[in-house]
Every structure is written in C-alpha cells, then in structure tokens.
Design an enzyme around this catalytic site. Structure first.
Site, short mmCIF file in Angstrom:
data_model
loop_
_atom_site.label_atom_id
_atom_site.label_comp_id
_atom_site.label_asym_id
_atom_site.label_seq_id
_atom_site.Cartn_x
_atom_site.Cartn_y
_atom_site.Cartn_z
N HIS A 82 0.81 -1.22 0.00
CA HIS A 82 0.00 0.00 0.00
C HIS A 82 0.84 1.27 0.00
CE1 HIS A 82 0.91 -0.23 4.28
NE2 HIS A 82 0.69 1.06 4.32
C1 UD1 Z 1 -1.94 4.78 6.40
C2 UD1 Z 1 -0.63 5.21 7.04
C3 UD1 Z 1 0.40 4.10 6.85
C4 UD1 Z 1 -0.12 2.78 7.35
C5 UD1 Z 1 -1.42 2.48 6.64
C6 UD1 Z 1 -2.03 1.17 7.08
C7 UD1 Z 1 -0.19 7.65 6.99
C8 UD1 Z 1 0.62 8.69 6.36
N1 UD1 Z 1 -0.09 6.42 6.43
O1 UD1 Z 1 -1.72 4.70 5.01
O2 UD1 Z 1 1.56 4.43 7.57
O3 UD1 Z 1 0.82 1.76 7.09
O4 UD1 Z 1 -2.35 3.53 6.93
O5 UD1 Z 1 -3.17 0.87 6.37
O6 UD1 Z 1 -0.88 7.89 7.96
N2 UD1 Z 1 -8.96 4.62 2.12
C9 UD1 Z 1 -10.20 4.05 2.04
N3 UD1 Z 1 -10.79 3.66 3.21
C10 UD1 Z 1 -10.21 3.81 4.42
C11 UD1 Z 1 -8.93 4.41 4.48
C12 UD1 Z 1 -8.33 4.80 3.32
O7 UD1 Z 1 -10.76 3.86 0.99
O8 UD1 Z 1 -10.81 3.41 5.44
C13 UD1 Z 1 -8.28 5.03 0.87
C14 UD1 Z 1 -8.57 6.45 0.49
O9 UD1 Z 1 -8.63 6.49 -0.89
C15 UD1 Z 1 -7.33 7.18 0.96
C16 UD1 Z 1 -6.26 6.15 0.78
O10 UD1 Z 1 -6.90 4.90 1.05
O11 UD1 Z 1 -7.11 8.34 0.24
C17 UD1 Z 1 -5.09 6.32 1.69
O12 UD1 Z 1 -5.50 6.38 3.06
P1 UD1 Z 1 -4.58 7.14 4.15
O13 UD1 Z 1 -5.16 7.02 5.48
O14 UD1 Z 1 -4.24 8.48 3.63
O15 UD1 Z 1 -3.22 6.36 4.10
P2 UD1 Z 1 -2.93 4.82 4.01
O16 UD1 Z 1 -2.39 4.52 2.66
O17 UD1 Z 1 -4.07 3.98 4.49
#
Ligand code: UD1
Length: 366
Positions: A200
């Site tokens: 991811h």
């Molecule tokens: C986050 C953490 C990362 C961790 C990971 C575990 C930061 C900078 N990164 O990354 O360190 O390893 O979580 O999963 O905090 N999204 C959904 N549903 C959700 C959450 C996210 O669809 O419940 C999608 C959205 O499109 C979002 C993208 O995932 O824009 C990224 O989510 P985000 O929380 O920004 O970072 P992660 O990649 O999940």
C-alpha cells in the site's frame, strides 16, 4: 490518572488495545479518540470488534484528504476534545498522520504526551511516516521504544535519556494474546502453501509503471507458489485506475485481524511493504521479503526473518525460490517482544504520575 488515547488508522488499533487493558487493570480513567483516518468497516470497525476495543468516546470523522488537509483537520477537531476532556496524558501510537497531528495539538496545549513505538527511523524522508515519527518524537514527554536501535536513534537526536523507556513491542502483545484464537480463524479455500502479499506504500502503488512491474512479478511467482493478496483500498483503487488485472491470484478485500494473523502464521513467505508485518513475521518465524529499500525496523533484519529486496524483482523471485526449497532465512524474536510491553508502559506512566500532575497544572489556561 486520566489517559486519553488517539487512534486513527488500522495499525494503531492492535497497539492501543493492550494499553487500554493494562491501564484499566490499574484503575485509570481512560478516553478513546478515533480520528476517523481509516473509516471503511474492513479497515476499522472489524478491528475494534476482534481486539475487543471499547467503542471510541469521540470520533473526529476526518476521512481522507491530502496529507496537509488530513493533518490540519485532525488538529482542528482534536484541540476542543482535549480541552473538554483535560487528560493528564495523551498516548499516540506508531507513525500515521493521526499520530503526528495529535502530538502537535498536545505540545501546543502543554499536555503530557507519550509516544508508543518511538525512535524508529528509516532515514528516508520521502516516506510520510518518517516525517511523522521525527516530529512526534521531538514533541513527546515519554518515548516508549520497541528495541535498542530506537533508543540509539533518539539519543543521537538529543533526546534526554530520562524520557526514553525501552519497553518492547506492543503490537506483539496483541499477537501473543490472539494467536490461539486466530489459528482457528483461517479463511477457507486456500492452498496449503502460499505467498501472502500486501502492498500500500505510495512508492510502490501510486505510479503505474511500478505497480505493473510488481504485478507481473507476482503473476510469475503465482505459477510456482500460489499468491494470496488481500488488498488495501488505496491499492485496489490504483489497480482499477491503471487497468491491472490480478484476478488470477487469490485476490481479496482487506481481511480482519484474526483471519489475517492466521494467514501470516501459515504462510510459506510474506511479501510486503508494511512496517508491522515485518515485525509480526519476525515474531512468527515466517520468512518476510520487504519491497522497500530501507526499514525503520532494522532489528527484523539483524535478528529476525526479514530481507529487504527493494525493487530488485530478480532478487525477489530468487528469495522466494530459496524459501520454497527450504533454504529461507532463520531468525528469532527480539528481547522484550514477549506480550508484556503494555504492562511495562502502564507501570512507567503510573510511577511518573507525580511528575505528570504538575505538568498538567500548567495546562489549558488557553
Ligand atoms: C496509512 C498510514 C500508513 C499505514 C497504513 C495502514 C499515513 C501517512 N499512512 O496509510 O503508515 O501503514 O495507513 O493501512 O498515515 N482509504 C479508504 N478507506 C479507508 C482508508 C483509506 O478507501 O478506510 C483510501 C482512500 O482512498 C485514501 C487512501 O486509502 O485516500 C489512503 O489512506 P490514508 O489514510 O491516507 O493512508 P494509508 O495509505 O491507508
């Protein structure tokens, strides 16, 4: 003593759960704040259920956004919560945006702050998590570290020795407690031997070329060793956007904690860019091939089963072959990764109550 915990993203939940239990056993008042950084039921709710976390007292419901938007939104929504609850200590976990945002709010309000999983460094500032770690550690009053390398990093950055507490790994506390239950939760219909894959990191999945290269390698590996791939929503979105089809693999939505732990424990090899899984595989003695050039968890390489393969896909295929031939790397669990890290943190906090209270007395004249 009143402790307020901040969680936001999937890897926070298994770290906070043992702390909530240890502090409850000691009679502390506790408040649980969920920032809402992760909001899909599969990324959040099911973890609360399986880890037996209490429902959050407050949900800030921030959801996704750019790093600045997400961080700023958490700060703006968290500040009034801290002012209303007036905790003696705020505990933040790991390295996600929620961790750093909450740390900044506490520092400005002069609320005592504890960072659980302090001191880890990849020395790669292109990773958002590295920025979150460095900032949070600078601001914390209690730095709870999982391994001696983390202590050394903090000392080198000038942190006072009396703030640093080597307590071990709280994520392993959850693993130790729930592994017996997990072993009865293996998802049905899987092959006896398999590679378990998760991806991811923006560096691996955000660019089409990079994601295609990884996908092609996984399809090649799958011809000899079935590949099981529960994919993060971010990764699923990118695969769909770039039209990359991984339908031949055992491809699925993110799994709940127990099912995922069962899969890890039984895997022939784990291929990942996750931080936490480098640690869990080291504890479980399962070979781990990490698709990153650096790790903030070097003890998983020096003592554990982890090998960094970076973007060297020939090396990845070679290492998988060695593992299937029974020639995989052996390792052992580091000291203090024993299921009792949260108990040690709780003891430190209670022993420090006298120093924390005067700190708190200065607070919230804002
Ligand atoms: C986050 C953490 C990362 C961790 C990971 C575990 C930061 C900078 N990164 O990354 O360190 O390893 O979580 O999963 O905090 N999204 C959904 N549903 C959700 C959450 C996210 O669809 O419940 C999608 C959205 O499109 C979002 C993208 O995932 O824009 C990224 O989510 P985000 O929380 O920004 O970072 P992660 O990649 O999940």
């Amino acid at each position: 003593m009143h402790i307020l915990h901040v969680v936001g993203a999937r890897p926070n939940f298994m770290k906070a759960a043992p702390l909530l239990t240890a502090l409850r056993q000691r009679g502390c008042r506790q408040t649980l704040v969920h920032t809402g950084q992760h909001y899909d039921p599969a990324m959040s709710d099911v973890f609360f259920e399986q880890l037996e976390l209490p429902a959050p007292d407050v949900n800030l419901d921030v959801r996704s956004g750019s790093h600045a938007q997400q961080t700023a939104e958490i700060m703006a929504r968290f500040e009034p919560v801290v002012l209303a609850h007036r905790p003696d200590v705020v505990l933040v976990y790991g390295d996600v945006n929620s961790t750093m945002a909450a740390a900044l709010v506490c520092a400005k309000l002069q609320i005592a702050l504890g960072h659980v999983e302090a001191g880890l460094r990849s020395f790669d500032r292109t990773m958002p998590e590295e920025v979150n770690r460095v900032v949070t550690d600078q601001l914390a009053d209690f730095l709870f570290t999982p391994s001696p390398d983390a202590d050394a990093n903090l000392q080198r950055e000038g942190m006072a020795a009396d703030k640093i507490f080597l307590v071990g790994n709280v994520m392993i506390d959850s693993l130790v407690r729930l592994l017996p239950l997990a072993q009865r939760s293996l998802p049905p219909g899987l092959p006896p031997r398999y590679a378990l894959v998760t991806l991811h990191r923006p560096g691996n999945v955000d660019e089409e070329e990079s994601l295609r290269e990884i996908a092609d390698t996984l399809l090649t590996i799958h011809q000899d060793l079935p590949v099981v791939f529960p994919a993060h929503p971010r990764t699923q979105e990118r695969l769909a956007r770039f039209g990359v089809d991984l339908g031949q693999l055992y491809f699925m939505d993110p799994l709940p904690y127990l099912q995922f732990l069962a899969l890890q424990a039984r895997a022939t090899v784990v291929i990942t860019d996750s931080g936490g899984m480098q640690e869990e595989t080291t504890y479980l003695g399962v070979p781990c091939l990490t698709l990153r050039e650096h790790t903030e968890r070097p003890i998983t390489v020096t003592e554990g089963t982890n090998i960094l393969v970076g973007r060297d896909f020939a090396k990845l295929r070679r290492e998988v072959w060695k593992i299937t031939a029974g020639l995989g790397k052996q390792g052992s669990a580091p000291a203090l990764w024993d299921g009792a890290a949260a108990q040690r943190i709780a003891d430190v906090l209670l022993q420090s109550a006298a120093q924390i209270s005067p700190l708190y007395a200065k607070t919230v004249a804002v």
